[in-house]
Design a protein around this motif. Structure first.
Motif, mmCIF file in Angstrom:
data_model
loop_
_atom_site.group_PDB
_atom_site.id
_atom_site.type_symbol
_atom_site.label_atom_id
_atom_site.label_comp_id
_atom_site.label_asym_id
_atom_site.label_seq_id
_atom_site.Cartn_x
_atom_site.Cartn_y
_atom_site.Cartn_z
ATOM 1 N N GLY A 169 -3.959 32.867 -4.311
ATOM 2 C CA GLY A 169 -3.118 34.058 -4.281
ATOM 3 C C GLY A 169 -2.212 34.149 -5.499
ATOM 4 O O GLY A 169 -2.020 35.234 -6.075
ATOM 5 N N ARG A 170 -1.658 33.012 -5.923
ATOM 6 C CA ARG A 170 -0.766 33.008 -7.095
ATOM 7 C C ARG A 170 -1.541 33.345 -8.369
ATOM 8 O O ARG A 170 -1.061 34.096 -9.228
ATOM 9 C CB ARG A 170 -0.085 31.639 -7.237
ATOM 10 N N ILE A 171 -2.747 32.800 -8.488
ATOM 11 C CA ILE A 171 -3.565 33.093 -9.669
ATOM 12 C C ILE A 171 -3.907 34.580 -9.711
ATOM 13 O O ILE A 171 -3.826 35.224 -10.769
ATOM 14 C CB ILE A 171 -4.850 32.236 -9.659
ATOM 15 N N LYS A 172 -4.265 35.140 -8.577
ATOM 16 C CA LYS A 172 -4.624 36.564 -8.530
ATOM 17 C C LYS A 172 -3.447 37.435 -8.951
ATOM 18 O O LYS A 172 -3.611 38.382 -9.738
ATOM 19 C CB LYS A 172 -5.093 36.941 -7.124
ATOM 20 N N THR A 173 -2.262 37.122 -8.448
ATOM 21 C CA THR A 173 -1.078 37.907 -8.800
ATOM 22 C C THR A 173 -0.810 37.857 -10.304
ATOM 23 O O THR A 173 -0.541 38.883 -10.937
ATOM 24 C CB THR A 173 0.138 37.385 -8.025
ATOM 25 N N SER A 174 -0.901 36.662 -10.890
ATOM 26 C CA SER A 174 -0.660 36.515 -12.328
ATOM 27 C C SER A 174 -1.727 37.233 -13.145
ATOM 28 O O SER A 174 -1.427 37.863 -14.172
ATOM 29 C CB SER A 174 -0.620 35.033 -12.708
ATOM 30 N N LEU A 175 -2.962 37.160 -12.695
ATOM 31 C CA LEU A 175 -4.065 37.813 -13.402
ATOM 32 C C LEU A 175 -3.890 39.323 -13.386
ATOM 33 O O LEU A 175 -4.068 40.002 -14.411
ATOM 34 C CB LEU A 175 -5.389 37.406 -12.755
ATOM 35 N N HIS A 176 -3.518 39.867 -12.246
ATOM 36 C CA HIS A 176 -3.277 41.304 -12.146
ATOM 37 C C HIS A 176 -2.160 41.729 -13.093
ATOM 38 O O HIS A 176 -2.236 42.793 -13.731
ATOM 39 C CB HIS A 176 -2.908 41.680 -10.715
ATOM 40 N N SER A 177 -1.122 40.938 -13.190
ATOM 41 C CA SER A 177 -0.004 41.271 -14.066
ATOM 42 C C SER A 177 -0.451 41.374 -15.518
ATOM 43 O O SER A 177 -0.080 42.312 -16.239
ATOM 44 C CB SER A 177 1.095 40.212 -13.923
ATOM 45 N N GLN B 10 -12.929 38.120 -5.399
ATOM 46 C CA GLN B 10 -11.830 37.252 -4.966
ATOM 47 C C GLN B 10 -10.530 37.584 -5.676
ATOM 48 O O GLN B 10 -9.447 37.490 -5.089
ATOM 49 C CB GLN B 10 -12.199 35.784 -5.182
ATOM 50 N N PHE B 11 -10.638 37.995 -6.939
ATOM 51 C CA PHE B 11 -9.438 38.356 -7.697
ATOM 52 C C PHE B 11 -9.192 39.863 -7.719
ATOM 53 O O PHE B 11 -8.318 40.333 -8.449
ATOM 54 C CB PHE B 11 -9.536 37.813 -9.123
ATOM 55 N N GLU B 12 -9.962 40.602 -6.927
ATOM 56 C CA GLU B 12 -9.796 42.060 -6.795
ATOM 57 C C GLU B 12 -9.772 42.739 -8.170
ATOM 58 O O GLU B 12 -8.856 43.464 -8.520
ATOM 59 C CB GLU B 12 -8.518 42.375 -6.016
ATOM 60 N N LEU B 13 -10.852 42.508 -8.926
ATOM 61 C CA LEU B 13 -10.960 43.050 -10.275
ATOM 62 C C LEU B 13 -11.872 44.275 -10.360
ATOM 63 O O LEU B 13 -12.076 44.818 -11.448
ATOM 64 C CB LEU B 13 -11.492 41.965 -11.230
ATOM 65 N N GLU B 14 -12.419 44.694 -9.226
ATOM 66 C CA GLU B 14 -13.428 45.760 -9.241
ATOM 67 C C GLU B 14 -12.970 46.991 -10.015
ATOM 68 O O GLU B 14 -13.734 47.565 -10.793
ATOM 69 C CB GLU B 14 -13.801 46.173 -7.806
ATOM 70 N N SER B 15 -11.727 47.413 -9.813
ATOM 71 C CA SER B 15 -11.228 48.623 -10.469
ATOM 72 C C SER B 15 -10.437 48.311 -11.732
ATOM 73 O O SER B 15 -9.921 49.225 -12.384
ATOM 74 C CB SER B 15 -10.326 49.404 -9.496
ATOM 75 N N ARG B 16 -10.365 47.048 -12.108
ATOM 76 C CA ARG B 16 -9.560 46.659 -13.264
ATOM 77 C C ARG B 16 -10.411 46.313 -14.485
ATOM 78 O O ARG B 16 -9.867 46.006 -15.553
ATOM 79 C CB ARG B 16 -8.665 45.471 -12.899
ATOM 80 N N LEU B 17 -11.728 46.306 -14.348
ATOM 81 C CA LEU B 17 -12.619 45.958 -15.451
ATOM 82 C C LEU B 17 -13.364 47.189 -15.954
ATOM 83 O O LEU B 17 -13.682 48.100 -15.186
ATOM 84 C CB LEU B 17 -13.632 44.901 -15.007
ATOM 85 N N ASP B 18 -13.657 47.173 -17.262
ATOM 86 C CA ASP B 18 -14.416 48.269 -17.873
ATOM 87 C C ASP B 18 -15.834 47.856 -18.248
ATOM 88 O O ASP B 18 -16.738 48.685 -18.277
ATOM 89 C CB ASP B 18 -13.689 48.754 -19.137
#
Length: 419
Positions: A304-312, A339-347
């Protein structure tokens, strides 16, 4: 779609009903980039059908496992992955063949059977040493290719009936091997029954698989996906083996795939002494906390901590109009997208040897470019999902850094690379 996904109520190794969710994880598509694109049911693409990936712990034997089981025929009949494309794996298999051949020892003409044999890379080393070889793998096209290349391969799932058929036709096997296959099998008792039926009295069953202690200690999140429905440790295997007349006589930690383990089993009363490593590893597992739910919760909190930092980091780039890519399109990398909820954050995605020209799932269809595409797309930030190869990826793409691009590596702890 429910017929495609079965939910277990009992431990697949010991049968206990005392299995508890220990690490909640995101849902991911039930088929991965390893599977042919023709897979669809009732007009719906299976890459868009998701199922939970939560990890469960058996409170009796200690096996870590998924309870949501995808119909294996959907995954393996049209499998695309070939062993030979994995960096360093053929060389690892050469060493394994030498170890098995010398330790048993094997003689010319002895039968070596591997299930989950894929393209026959491992068996080719035994064949070159003079042994008879037989592969068993459900991927029809890969099995046909292996057979054509001189490694006879039965296109089927290994079980007790297949084992008995092989023994009748070819005699007992001095060595039965499974590499990164046991984790993919739901009915483990059928496998162990098959091993018992096929294995010669003085033979050995050798299997390599991801080691649960390494998964937790090294944050190997990318090895958890619907093809890998069990993550093994020594305690549950040592407890299960005697129920099938087998015994674990050794267990070796090995570095492949970030942290794996090689089990050696023989018939109970077999010729080899039990190594002290078996008990030592069980003690280490217990002392580390592998069978404690609190230990599992700490793993989930770290993710969870890694995901939050990655999103930031990603969101900061996107707010300034920058594009974001990711490096790696393997099945493990695809699981990390969820797992890191990147679906809408990647191009865009990049890969040295992509199987497909896109990665798709519920609500996304991301283009996949080769390594050269990094310089055509020039994203501001690239997330290295293939994190175990991060060093070689960064070294290969120094020009990307020189032009102002940045890399971020999410595992085992989030780290950044820039010029």
């Amino acid at each position: 779609m429910t017929a495609l996904i079965q939910v277990r109520q009992t431990c697949r190794l010991c049968g206990s009903r005392r299995i508890v969710k220990s690490v909640p994880l995101a849902q991911v598509p039930i088929v991965s980039p390893n599977v042919g694109t023709e897979n669809s049911v009732d007009g719906q693409r299976l890459t868009r059908v998701v199922a939970p990936l939560d990890n469960y712990l058996c409170e009796d034997c200690g096996l870590n496992q998924l309870v949501h089981v995808v119909d294996p025929s959907l995954i393996y009949k049209g499998y695309l992955y070939r062993t030979s494309v994995s960096l360093g794996l053929p060389e690892h298999f050469r060493g394994l063949a030498e170890s098995v051949g010398s330790r048993l020892p094997l003689n010319a003409g002895d039968l070596v059977v591997e299930f989950g044999s894929n393209d026959g890379t491992l068996l080719s080393f035994f064949k070159a040493a003079g042994m008879r070889v037989q592969g068993v793998d459900p991927a029809r096209q890969i099995a046909a290719e292996a057979t054509a290349n001189g490694i006879p391969t039965l296109a089927d799932f290994f079980n007790a009936a297949v084992a008995q058929s092989l023994r009748t036709a070819q005699g007992p096997a001095r060595a039965i091997i499974a590499n990164n296959a046991m984790a993919n099998i739901d009915d483990l008792n059928a496998i162990l029954k098959g091993v018992t039926a096929l294995l010669a009295p003085d033979g050995a069953f050798v299997f390599e698989t991801q080691y649960a202690l390494d998964v937790f200690e090294k944050t190997l999140l990318d090895v958890i996906y619907h093809e890998h429905i069990s993550t093994f440790s020594v305690q549950p295997v040592a407890r299960a083996a005697p129920h099938h007349g087998l015994v674990v006589f050794d267990a070796e930690r090995i570095p492949t795939k970030g942290g794996s383990i090689r089990f050696w089993l023989q018939h109970r009363g077999g010729p080899r002494p039990i190594s002290a490593r078996v008990g030592e590893l069980i003690d280490l597992e217990r002392d580390t906390g592998l069978y404690d739910l609190a230990y599992h919760r700490r793993f989930a909190e770290k993710i969870g901590r890694i995901k939050t930092s990655l999103h930031s980091e990603i969101d900061a780039v996107r707010r300034t109009g920058g594009t974001v890519g990711a490096y790696g399109t393997s099945v493990g990398c695809a699981a990390l997208v969820h797992q890191f909820e990147l679906e809408s954050r990647l191009d865009v995605l990049f890969d040295d040897k992509p199987f497909k020209s896109y990665l798709e799932g519920p609500g996304y269809h991301l283009p996949v470019r080769t390594a050269e595409g990094v310089y055509q797309e020039m994203p501001a930030l690239i997330v290295i999902l293939a994190w175990r190869y991060a060093q070689s990826i960064v070294e290969k793409h120094q020009k990307f850094l020189e032009r102002g691009g940045r890399f971020i590596i999410p595992l085992p702890d989030l780290s950044k690379t820039s010029k």
